[in-house]
Scaffold this active site. Structure first.
Site, PDB file in Angstrom:
ATOM      1  N   HIS A  94      49.145 -27.684  52.308  1.00 28.38           N
ATOM      2  CA  HIS A  94      50.145 -26.842  51.633  1.00 28.38           C
ATOM      3  C   HIS A  94      50.766 -27.545  50.429  1.00 28.38           C
ATOM      4  O   HIS A  94      51.881 -27.216  50.046  1.00 28.38           O
ATOM      5  CB  HIS A  94      51.229 -26.426  52.634  1.00 28.38           C
ATOM      6  CG  HIS A  94      50.695 -25.644  53.783  1.00 28.38           C
ATOM      7  ND1 HIS A  94      50.199 -24.370  53.641  1.00 28.38           N
ATOM      8  CD2 HIS A  94      50.520 -25.973  55.083  1.00 28.38           C
ATOM      9  CE1 HIS A  94      49.764 -23.934  54.817  1.00 28.38           C
ATOM     10  NE2 HIS A  94      49.945 -24.895  55.708  1.00 28.38           N
ATOM     11  N   CYS A 102      71.500 -66.132  69.499  1.00 31.80           N
ATOM     12  CA  CYS A 102      72.597 -66.946  68.949  1.00 31.80           C
ATOM     13  C   CYS A 102      71.973 -68.262  68.510  1.00 31.80           C
ATOM     14  O   CYS A 102      70.828 -68.551  68.824  1.00 31.80           O
ATOM     15  CB  CYS A 102      73.634 -67.271  70.009  1.00 31.80           C
ATOM     16  SG  CYS A 102      74.325 -65.825  70.804  1.00 31.80           S
ATOM     17  N   ARG A 155      70.410 -66.555  63.013  1.00 29.85           N
ATOM     18  CA  ARG A 155      70.266 -66.138  64.410  1.00 29.85           C
ATOM     19  C   ARG A 155      71.446 -65.296  64.897  1.00 29.85           C
ATOM     20  O   ARG A 155      71.438 -64.798  66.031  1.00 29.85           O
ATOM     21  CB  ARG A 155      70.120 -67.363  65.316  1.00 29.85           C
ATOM     22  CG  ARG A 155      68.947 -68.244  64.957  1.00 29.85           C
ATOM     23  CD  ARG A 155      68.862 -69.420  65.899  1.00 29.85           C
ATOM     24  NE  ARG A 155      68.680 -69.007  67.263  1.00 29.85           N
ATOM     25  CZ  ARG A 155      67.524 -68.696  67.819  1.00 29.85           C
ATOM     26  NH1 ARG A 155      66.428 -68.754  67.114  1.00 29.85           N
ATOM     27  NH2 ARG A 155      67.461 -68.322  69.081  1.00 29.85           N
ATOM     28  N   GLU A 185      57.841 -43.369  58.164  1.00 31.16           N
ATOM     29  CA  GLU A 185      58.340 -44.748  58.156  1.00 31.16           C
ATOM     30  C   GLU A 185      57.392 -45.664  57.381  1.00 31.16           C
ATOM     31  O   GLU A 185      57.829 -46.549  56.633  1.00 31.16           O
ATOM     32  CB  GLU A 185      58.532 -45.224  59.612  1.00 31.16           C
ATOM     33  CG  GLU A 185      58.933 -46.677  59.810  1.00 31.16           C
ATOM     34  CD  GLU A 185      60.262 -47.060  59.164  1.00 31.16           C
ATOM     35  OE1 GLU A 185      60.988 -46.181  58.694  1.00 31.16           O
ATOM     36  OE2 GLU A 185      60.549 -48.269  59.103  1.00 31.16           O
ATOM     37  N   LYS A 211      58.487 -47.834  54.135  1.00 30.19           N
ATOM     38  CA  LYS A 211      58.329 -49.296  54.040  1.00 30.19           C
ATOM     39  C   LYS A 211      57.665 -49.688  52.723  1.00 30.19           C
ATOM     40  O   LYS A 211      58.079 -50.630  52.062  1.00 30.19           O
ATOM     41  CB  LYS A 211      57.468 -49.850  55.189  1.00 30.19           C
ATOM     42  CG  LYS A 211      58.076 -49.983  56.561  1.00 30.19           C
ATOM     43  CD  LYS A 211      59.167 -50.994  56.703  1.00 30.19           C
ATOM     44  CE  LYS A 211      60.485 -50.448  56.290  1.00 30.19           C
ATOM     45  NZ  LYS A 211      61.378 -49.845  57.196  1.00 30.19           N
ATOM     46  N   TRP A 215      75.628 -64.037  68.277  1.00 31.59           N
ATOM     47  CA  TRP A 215      75.155 -62.676  68.109  1.00 31.59           C
ATOM     48  C   TRP A 215      75.470 -62.025  69.451  1.00 31.59           C
ATOM     49  O   TRP A 215      74.765 -62.205  70.427  1.00 31.59           O
ATOM     50  CB  TRP A 215      73.651 -62.682  67.844  1.00 31.59           C
ATOM     51  CG  TRP A 215      73.096 -61.303  67.664  1.00 31.59           C
ATOM     52  CD1 TRP A 215      72.472 -60.528  68.594  1.00 31.59           C
ATOM     53  CD2 TRP A 215      73.118 -60.538  66.461  1.00 31.59           C
ATOM     54  NE1 TRP A 215      72.116 -59.326  68.037  1.00 31.59           N
ATOM     55  CE2 TRP A 215      72.494 -59.305  66.739  1.00 31.59           C
ATOM     56  CE3 TRP A 215      73.613 -60.771  65.181  1.00 31.59           C
ATOM     57  CZ2 TRP A 215      72.348 -58.317  65.777  1.00 31.59           C
ATOM     58  CZ3 TRP A 215      73.455 -59.781  64.238  1.00 31.59           C
ATOM     59  CH2 TRP A 215      72.822 -58.575  64.536  1.00 31.59           C
ATOM     60  N   ASN A 265      72.872 -69.498  74.506  1.00 28.27           N
ATOM     61  CA  ASN A 265      72.137 -68.461  73.777  1.00 28.27           C
ATOM     62  C   ASN A 265      71.276 -67.737  74.804  1.00 28.27           C
ATOM     63  O   ASN A 265      70.445 -68.373  75.451  1.00 28.27           O
ATOM     64  CB  ASN A 265      71.271 -69.127  72.698  1.00 28.27           C
ATOM     65  CG  ASN A 265      70.177 -68.212  72.175  1.00 28.27           C
ATOM     66  OD1 ASN A 265      70.339 -67.009  72.140  1.00 28.27           O
ATOM     67  ND2 ASN A 265      69.058 -68.794  71.769  1.00 28.27           N
ATOM     68  N   GLY A 266      71.510 -66.445  74.989  1.00 25.88           N
ATOM     69  CA  GLY A 266      70.706 -65.697  75.962  1.00 25.88           C
ATOM     70  C   GLY A 266      71.554 -64.688  76.698  1.00 25.88           C
ATOM     71  O   GLY A 266      72.677 -64.384  76.292  1.00 25.88           O
ATOM     72  N   LYS A 319      71.181 -54.080  53.094  1.00 26.04           N
ATOM     73  CA  LYS A 319      70.879 -54.058  54.524  1.00 26.04           C
ATOM     74  C   LYS A 319      71.812 -53.095  55.245  1.00 26.04           C
ATOM     75  O   LYS A 319      71.421 -52.402  56.171  1.00 26.04           O
ATOM     76  CB  LYS A 319      71.027 -55.478  55.087  1.00 26.04           C
ATOM     77  CG  LYS A 319      70.620 -55.629  56.527  1.00 26.04           C
ATOM     78  CD  LYS A 319      69.119 -55.530  56.670  1.00 26.04           C
ATOM     79  CE  LYS A 319      68.682 -55.386  58.105  1.00 26.04           C
ATOM     80  NZ  LYS A 319      67.393 -54.683  58.194  1.00 26.04           N
ATOM     81  N   GLU A 378      60.073 -49.081  49.736  1.00 25.78           N
ATOM     82  CA  GLU A 378      61.210 -50.001  49.715  1.00 25.78           C
ATOM     83  C   GLU A 378      60.866 -51.352  49.108  1.00 25.78           C
ATOM     84  O   GLU A 378      61.646 -51.899  48.348  1.00 25.78           O
ATOM     85  CB  GLU A 378      61.698 -50.266  51.153  1.00 25.78           C
ATOM     86  CG  GLU A 378      62.562 -49.194  51.732  1.00 25.78           C
ATOM     87  CD  GLU A 378      62.989 -49.550  53.150  1.00 25.78           C
ATOM     88  OE1 GLU A 378      64.179 -49.469  53.440  1.00 25.78           O
ATOM     89  OE2 GLU A 378      62.121 -49.898  53.986  1.00 25.78           O
TER      90      GLU A 378
HETATM   91  C1  G6P Z   1      69.848 -49.079  54.686  1.00 25.82           C
HETATM   92  C2  G6P Z   1      68.791 -50.085  55.089  1.00 25.82           C
HETATM   93  C3  G6P Z   1      67.735 -49.409  55.950  1.00 25.82           C
HETATM   94  C4  G6P Z   1      68.360 -48.734  57.143  1.00 25.82           C
HETATM   95  C5  G6P Z   1      69.464 -47.765  56.725  1.00 25.82           C
HETATM   96  C6  G6P Z   1      70.279 -47.312  57.919  1.00 25.82           C
HETATM   97  O1  G6P Z   1      69.312 -48.153  53.802  1.00 25.82           O
HETATM   98  O2  G6P Z   1      68.198 -50.655  53.945  1.00 25.82           O
HETATM   99  O3  G6P Z   1      66.786 -50.368  56.386  1.00 25.82           O
HETATM  100  O4  G6P Z   1      67.389 -48.058  57.873  1.00 25.82           O
HETATM  101  O5  G6P Z   1      70.380 -48.408  55.835  1.00 25.82           O
HETATM  102  O6  G6P Z   1      70.955 -48.409  58.430  1.00 25.82           O
HETATM  103  P1  G6P Z   1      71.449 -48.572  59.904  1.00 25.82           P
HETATM  104  O7  G6P Z   1      72.059 -49.948  59.952  1.00 25.82           O
HETATM  105  O8  G6P Z   1      72.477 -47.495  60.126  1.00 25.82           O
HETATM  106  O9  G6P Z   1      70.293 -48.428  60.805  1.00 25.82           O
END
Ligand code: G6P
Length: 615
Positions: free
Chosen positions: A511, A2, A27, A488, A492, A75, A101-102, A610, A495
């Site tokens: 294959h 937070c 935060r 992954e 990355k 948060w 915060n914590g 996001k 993306e």
């Molecule tokens: C979007 C984001 C990804 C994320 C995915 C799933 O595509 O850009 O970074 O992995 O959604 O999102 P979630 O919030 O369900 O993990």
């Protein structure tokens, strides 16, 4: 995580506090609140939502005068985001007001004790427990606020940065820290308090950063007294001159949120363990699992539903659950699962993984599973999110807000929670011996420092990024626990740099993808010592004989891959099922540096969002 802000001095506190909260929204931003004190009346306004929502509400709800003020942007950790759980919180008498915060880990036992003594609680928060504990100490010990805070904090287990004031002391704010940051800005006869220096950078460049287990009594127009919370020793304040500009401070000195979040992983993983991994007692405490142990033990199988990076965390979980707890696991793209009439029964446990807790496809998959009477468990980062509310039970990842669109710390903290779950179930099912279990706990506890060590490869990774930044394709290969890490790593890179990349199980290369290999193809191969090391080394030989460029992710001290590869990046050694938490680090750094070198918008890549709340 937070954000907290405070002011005491000769100016109006409100404009400073509200602007400070806006700067600290990175935060957390699920609710916000401010308390102002004009010497006669405390005026408090708080709401679920963003700081802008608070501003609209507060300005029509209370008068904004007062030269003492504290504010909070939340948060959520304990209690869903709503108006009542928002900070600041009053003590029962209405004399004390606190922001925090914590996480107070022993809040439940403290709460029960306070209830016995006649205290009542409006919210579900650990923070309201703390402010009443301080009030209780103050009353019983007939002591001043500072002393009461100190005595109370000595009874608390957990992490905190707090600011608290007393209606009877209009010239004083008491602050303290353990595990959560707290900076004090020192102006002319005025003081600022904040989670980082961004709220006060235009007023003063002089700041004290409290150390863990320190508290400060801040009096208007006087000096600050800093003391050790444990032994009361006075501490000489160390005043630093701030060199940073605003932009840098919000990103903690990093150029991008993504890099900041990559570097936050040691702490984020630690926060995920906090109060759950008890290696001394050889125990894992996960309330959501404990309360539903019968369902887990009776499950014929686990179905994981997720999207994107969270789906990759689910694939890692498949390997871990099957290996440790011997429960069959199926991992499904939520978007496919929801539309393909899957066979689901009441004997299935569905684990939904989501950072945001708002992904539309994952939510729909949960609803489908619930309609077939399956038990649905959520692994989410955002407290009180739709998925957290929709699931039957769950465990939060406590990674703190993730701002960069490319997910980093959410991935490693999801794997951490899922590993804790698998270990707890393995113990309950007797599929792991007590000594193995203890060994896993001890090893898991070392992961934050090993991630720290893995981050030291950063400079070398930059060199590699510079060599391959103009490649048009990348291959990522891994086996076993590290196959999902290869996926992954490729995601990355795609993306944020817009370079085409594919992740593959190393043995599947022959294959198909092997046809793509020539001297222009960089191939990232995860080849850690445990598991199928020799097999992966053979795959590397196959690449080498086709002149592919090999970037090996290897265990510290490795020799065989070093001899074959063009570059090797070392990660510390750990037990096999935990290697994804380390091998993923250089892959995050590689994609980050390539994207920066290509001048891409790292934190907000094109076409992505996001949180995907549409299907
Ligand atoms: C979007 C984001 C990804 C994320 C995915 C799933 O595509 O850009 O970074 O992995 O959604 O999102 P979630 O919030 O369900 O993990």
């Amino acid at each position: 995580m937070c954000g907290i802000v405070g002011y005491i001095g000769h100016r109006e506190a409100y404009p400073i506090v509200i602007k400070g909260l806006q700067r600290l929204e990175y935060r957390g931003y699920d609710s916000a609140g401010i308390a102002l004190y004009d010497g006669n009346n405390i005026k408090l306004s708080k709401t679920k939502g963003k700081v802008s929502d608070l501003k609209d509400r507060l300005e029509s709800e209370i008068s904004t005068d007062g030269t003492l003020g504290i504010g909070h942007t939340r948060w959520a950790t304990h209690g869903v985001p709503n108006d009542v759980n928002s900070h600041p919180h009053y003590s029962n008498s209405g004399d004390l007001v606190i922001i925090h915060n914590g996480i107070i880990e022993n809040y439940d036992s403290l709460r029960k004790e306070l209830i016995k003594r006649g205290y009542t609680f409006k919210s579900d928060t650990d923070t309201e427990v703390l402010v009443n504990l301080i009030e209780d100490v103050k009353k019983n010990e007939k002591t001043k606020l500072g002393k009461a805070v100190q005595i109370a904090l000595n009874q608390v287990v957990g992490a905190y940065a707090i600011a608290v004031f007393d209606k009877n002391k209009p010239n004083e704010i008491v602050v303290a820290r353990l595990g959560s940051p707290l900076a004090i800005g020192i102006g002319d006869d005025e003081f600022f308090i904040a989670s980082d220096a961004s709220p006060f950078i235009e007023y003063t460049k002089n700041a004290i950063y409290l150390e863990d287990e320190e508290m400060a009594i801040i009096r208007r127009g006087k000096d600050i007294k800093i003391r050790k919370i444990k032994n009361d020793a006075l501490v000489d304040p160390y005043i630093q001159e701030l060199q940073l500009n605003l932009e840098q401070i919000e990103k903690g000195g990093y150029d991008h949120f993504m890099l900041k979040e990559i570097y936050e992983q040691p702490d984020a993983i630690l926060d995920t363990f906090r109060g759950r991994l008890l290696s001394n007692e050889a125990m894992i405490k996960l309330a959501g699992v404990e309360d539903n142990m019968k369902k887990f033990l009776a499950a014929d199988r686990i179905i994981v539903v997720a999207c994107g990076t969270s789906w990759h965390a689910g694939l890692v979980a498949e390997y871990i659950f099957e290996d440790l707890a011997r429960i069959p696991v199926e991992v499904e793209y939520a978007s496919e699962f929801r539309y393909r009439n899957p066979v689901i029964t009441e004997k299935d446990v569905v684990i939904a993984i989501s950072q945001s807790g708002e992904t539309a496809d994952t939510l729909a998959a949960i609803k489908l599973a619930k309609s077939k009477d399956a038990f649905v468990f959520g692994v989410c980062n955002v407290v009180g999110s739709s998925i957290a509310r929709e699931t039957d039970a769950g465990a939060y990842t406590h990674a703190g807000p993730e701002i960069g669109v490319a997910s980093t710390k959410a991935f490693t903290t999801q794997i951490t929670v899922l590993t804790l779950m698998a270990l707890r179930l393995a113990r309950a099912k007797g599929t792991i011996s007590s000594s193995e279990f203890r060994h896993h706990l001890i090893e898991l506890e070392t992961i934050p420092s090993k991630v720290e060590e893995a981050l030291k490869s950063d400079t070398y990774v930059q060199t590699i990024a510079d060599i391959y930044k103009d490649a048009t394709n990348f291959l990522y290969l891994g086996r076993g626990f590290n196959f999902p890490v290869a996926l992954e790593g490729a995601l990355k890179l795609k993306e944020i740099s817009y370079i085409h990349a594919e992740g593959y199980p190393a043995a599947e290369m022959k294959h198909g993808p092997i046809a793509l290999i020539d001297e222009n193809m960089p191939i990232v191969v995860i080849a850690t010592k445990k598991g199928h090391y020799e097999k992966v080394v053979s795959n590397i030989q196959e690449i080498k004989s086709r002149k592919g460029k090999i970037i090996g992710i290897v265990t510290k001290g490795d020799k065989s891959v070093k001899d074959l590869a063009d570059h090797v990046i070392e990660v510390p050694e750990t037990i096999e099922c935990l290697t994804p938490l380390l091998t993923t680090i250089p892959l995050q750094l590689l994609s980050y540096h390539i994207a920066v070198m290509l001048e891409k918008n790292v934190d907000q890549p094109r076409n992505l969002a996001k949180s995907v709340t549409v299907e």
